[in-house]
Design a protein around this motif. Structure first.
Motif, PDB file in Angstrom:
ATOM      1  N   THR A 283       0.848  -1.180   0.000  1.00 29.79           N
ATOM      2  CA  THR A 283       0.000   0.000   0.000  1.00 29.79           C
ATOM      3  C   THR A 283       0.886   1.234   0.000  1.00 29.79           C
ATOM      4  O   THR A 283       2.023   1.199   0.497  1.00 29.79           O
ATOM      5  CB  THR A 283      -0.950   0.016   1.212  1.00 29.79           C
ATOM      6  OG1 THR A 283      -1.824   1.148   1.121  1.00 29.79           O
ATOM      7  CG2 THR A 283      -0.171   0.094   2.514  1.00 29.79           C
ATOM      8  N   ASN A 317      -6.016  -8.473   3.592  1.00 34.99           N
ATOM      9  CA  ASN A 317      -6.402  -7.988   2.265  1.00 34.99           C
ATOM     10  C   ASN A 317      -7.921  -8.017   2.163  1.00 34.99           C
ATOM     11  O   ASN A 317      -8.551  -9.012   2.535  1.00 34.99           O
ATOM     12  CB  ASN A 317      -5.802  -8.869   1.164  1.00 34.99           C
ATOM     13  CG  ASN A 317      -4.285  -8.832   1.144  1.00 34.99           C
ATOM     14  OD1 ASN A 317      -3.682  -7.811   1.473  1.00 34.99           O
ATOM     15  ND2 ASN A 317      -3.658  -9.930   0.764  1.00 34.99           N
ATOM     16  N   TYR A 335      -8.310  -3.256  -0.886  1.00 36.58           N
ATOM     17  CA  TYR A 335      -7.771  -2.489   0.232  1.00 36.58           C
ATOM     18  C   TYR A 335      -6.894  -3.385   1.103  1.00 36.58           C
ATOM     19  O   TYR A 335      -7.113  -4.602   1.200  1.00 36.58           O
ATOM     20  CB  TYR A 335      -8.893  -1.920   1.107  1.00 36.58           C
ATOM     21  CG  TYR A 335      -9.703  -0.831   0.449  1.00 36.58           C
ATOM     22  CD1 TYR A 335      -9.388   0.512   0.637  1.00 36.58           C
ATOM     23  CD2 TYR A 335     -10.787  -1.147  -0.361  1.00 36.58           C
ATOM     24  CE1 TYR A 335     -10.130   1.508   0.035  1.00 36.58           C
ATOM     25  CE2 TYR A 335     -11.539  -0.158  -0.972  1.00 36.58           C
ATOM     26  CZ  TYR A 335     -11.204   1.170  -0.771  1.00 36.58           C
ATOM     27  OH  TYR A 335     -11.934   2.157  -1.374  1.00 36.58           O
ATOM     28  N   GLY A 385      -7.852   6.568   2.075  1.00 39.60           N
ATOM     29  CA  GLY A 385      -8.458   5.392   2.658  1.00 39.60           C
ATOM     30  C   GLY A 385      -9.644   5.752   3.527  1.00 39.60           C
ATOM     31  O   GLY A 385     -10.316   6.767   3.318  1.00 39.60           O
ATOM     32  N   ARG A 405      -4.953  -0.580  -2.077  1.00 38.32           N
ATOM     33  CA  ARG A 405      -3.861  -1.435  -2.522  1.00 38.32           C
ATOM     34  C   ARG A 405      -3.005  -0.692  -3.543  1.00 38.32           C
ATOM     35  O   ARG A 405      -3.520   0.018  -4.407  1.00 38.32           O
ATOM     36  CB  ARG A 405      -4.406  -2.710  -3.144  1.00 38.32           C
ATOM     37  CG  ARG A 405      -3.323  -3.620  -3.724  1.00 38.32           C
ATOM     38  CD  ARG A 405      -3.914  -4.821  -4.440  1.00 38.32           C
ATOM     39  NE  ARG A 405      -2.869  -5.682  -4.980  1.00 38.32           N
ATOM     40  CZ  ARG A 405      -3.110  -6.798  -5.670  1.00 38.32           C
ATOM     41  NH1 ARG A 405      -4.353  -7.184  -5.896  1.00 38.32           N
ATOM     42  NH2 ARG A 405      -2.099  -7.519  -6.130  1.00 38.32           N
ATOM     43  N   HIS A 406      -1.684  -0.855  -3.445  1.00 40.03           N
ATOM     44  CA  HIS A 406      -0.759  -0.283  -4.419  1.00 40.03           C
ATOM     45  C   HIS A 406      -0.386  -1.370  -5.429  1.00 40.03           C
ATOM     46  O   HIS A 406       0.141  -2.420  -5.063  1.00 40.03           O
ATOM     47  CB  HIS A 406       0.507   0.241  -3.733  1.00 40.03           C
ATOM     48  CG  HIS A 406       1.565   0.721  -4.685  1.00 40.03           C
ATOM     49  ND1 HIS A 406       1.421   1.861  -5.442  1.00 40.03           N
ATOM     50  CD2 HIS A 406       2.772   0.185  -5.027  1.00 40.03           C
ATOM     51  CE1 HIS A 406       2.494   2.023  -6.187  1.00 40.03           C
ATOM     52  NE2 HIS A 406       3.317   1.022  -5.962  1.00 40.03           N
TER      53      HIS A 406
END
Length: 549
Positions: A283, A317, A335, A385, A405-406
């Motif tokens: 993230t 997750n 996320y 977020g 999430r990245h």
């Protein structure tokens, strides 16, 4: 006598069947006509405006309510066979508006629309119009029909309701501002009293030659300053204006150091456990601020368990579909979550919606600032977020931070060995740009003591003029918010255009994060947030100037 017989049974049966058919047909026709009369009476008596129009814009049917309304707002009274375009020929604007909306239905479109119609000299009203396609027995389009309701008052009521809601929100906002400023005034007055009193006592002791007590008052003043800095940090987090330096990380890597810090903070009566999800996604987040947020949650959990208990820090997750996201007030997507749960007293559902408000606290007076959860909320929002709280009285509380999430690789931060106190420099020159004279003085004096040469400027244009002069400049230290038409980021960009390898250290009072591109700054640029310790400034300057590719 001769008698002739002929069998007429079939003919007689046919006559009887025909008679029955005629009687049945008459009944069916009478029933159909009665049904149509009922429907016609309903259409004629309804307060809805009903119109049926052929493909050439001529009325095939129109009830009295629609005819009366048309006459009231436009003037002429329509009847079956008339062309609406001809009736409005002397009102070109109204004719164009009516033609445009009917043309869509006559082109085969079923739709609902709200519009305002009428001659301004007579009356204009808002109408909800439901259009449908009229088809013949072969299924071909023969025209269009319309059911219309006057919704003027309903729209006015909605406007009044919206105005009332806006007024209520404004009142709530002013109440929150009053609560915020009142809490700030209380806390800052306490801190300023400690700082000002310490300075006065230092001055008094110096004038008396009593140096023994100076150290104690210096320590008290510095402690008050640190608490004031922590308070402004929490306020900036709540307002989503703190400086963030996000980078792609896997939160599990922070857990070991975080848990050690939490255990030292909460004490031996509380067990601290972690549940780290396998395969946790990266993230994009500021790891330092995330640790601060989690530490705040753990401190709240500790205070909710005066007789001891357990704290669990769990990562995971989460993939939220549209329904799940809507329930949480979030956007659908993937996320990373990090949750802090406790076995404490819990929070009453009646006040759960208020726990993120600034200065709202369930702790006794004097035992809580009411900024811990609001800081967590602001940090989560600034990180794109969300934060959710789940609690039951007597069962404990769980607070979960959701971070997007990245989709990329994790960035592993290089370990820097602890640097000794900076050694005197070899003639490097630092340009200091800040509009606050006191801060410029402190920075320049600090760097001069370390052997650096310094140039200083009070605003962006003056600093840029020095950069354009060709004088040696090894490092630019600039405030982000500057007067004179050029902010610190613009000065740095102009400086990099002239000197591509110039290192830049931004200093900022409230972290104009948008100016700094939300932490995404170029290589060779760093950020230092005010208030900063002089030793931190000296160490940062030394590290930046000694760094090698």
């Amino acid at each position: 006598m001769a008698v002739l017989f002929q069998d007429v049974t079939e003919r007689r049966q046919a006559e009887l069947a025909l008679r029955q058919l005629n009687e049945t047909l008459e009944a069916r026709v009478a029933e159909a006509l009665a049904e149509r009369r009922v429907l016609a009476d309903i259409v004629e008596g309804t307060n809805a405006f009903v119109q049926v129009v052929a493909l050439d814009f001529r009325w095939l049917a129109i009830n009295s309510a629609a005819a009366n309304e048309f006459e009231r707002i436009f003037g002429p009274r329509p009847k079956v066979g008339d062309s609406m375009l001809d009736l409005l020929a002397d009102q070109p604007e109204n004719q164009a508006q009516v033609k445009a909306v009917w043309a869509r239905a006559l082109a085969g479109e079923d739709f609902v629309e709200v519009g305002t119609f009428g001659d301004p000299g007579r009356d204009r009203r808002a109408y909800e119009m439901r259009f449908g396609v009229l088809r013949d027995e072969n299924g071909d389009q023969a025209g269009a029909f319309q059911f219309v309701y006057d919704v003027t008052e309903r729209l006015h009521e909605q406007e009044r309701l919206q105005e009332a809601e806006d007024a209520l929100r404004q009142a709530q906002k002013m109440e929150a501002v009053g609560q915020l400023t009142g809490g700030l005034a209380h806390d800052f007055n306490n801190l300023l009293s400690g700082i000002a009193g310490s300075f006065e006592m230092i001055g008094s002791r110096l004038s008396q030659g009593r140096m023994r007590d100076v150290e104690r008052y210096l320590s008290a003043g510095q402690g008050a300053t640190r608490r004031a800095a922590a308070l402004t940090h929490r306020l900036l987090a709540f307002s989503r204006r703190q400086t963030l330096s996000p980078r792609p990380i896997v939160i599990n890597r922070l857990m070991a150091d975080l848990v050690d810090m939490v255990r030292r903070t909460v004490g031996p009566s509380i067990a601290v456990e972690t549940v780290a999800a396998g395969g946790l996604w990266p993230t994009l987040v500021d790891s330092n601020q995330l640790e601060n947020a989690l530490l705040n949650l753990c401190i709240n959990a500790r205070d909710a368990m005066p007789d001891g208990g357990s704290i669990t820090i769990e990562t995971g997750n989460k993939w939220l579909d549209r329904r799940s996201a809507l329930e949480r007030g979030m956007e659908p997507g993937q996320y990373v979550t990090v949750c802090v749960s406790d076995t404490g007293v819990g929070i009453d559902k009646a006040i759960q919606e208020r726990v993120f408000d600034p200065f709202f606290t369930t702790k006794p007076i004097g035992e809580g600032t009411g900024l811990g959860l609001s800081m967590v909320y602001g940090f989560a929002k600034q990180s794109h977020g969300h934060v959710r709280i789940y609690s039951e009285l007597g069962q404990g509380t769980m607070v979960c931070i959701y971070l997007p999430r990245h989709f990329g690789e994790e960035e592993i931060e290089e370990a820097h060995p602890a640097a000794p106190f900076p050694q005197p420099s070899a003639g490097e020159t630092v340009l200091v740009v800040d509009d606050e004279p006191t801060i410029r003085m402190l920075i320049v004096d600090t760097l001069n003591e370390l052997g650096y040469s310094c140039a200083e400027a009070p605003d962006g244009p003056a600093g840029l003029k020095i950069l354009q002069s060709g004088a040696r400049i090894d490092l630019l230290i600039t405030d982000v918010g500057l007067p004179g038409g050029l902010n610190g980021r613009q000065v740095a960009d102009a400086a990099r255009a002239l000197r591509p390898d110039l290192k830049v250290l931004f200093i900022t009072g409230y972290a104009e994060n948008a100016v700094l591109n939300h932490g995404h700054i170029q290589h060779g640029m760093e950020v230092l947030t005010k208030p900063f310790a002089v030793a931190d400034l000296a160490g940062r300057v030394d590290r930046m100037l000694r760094a090698r590719p």
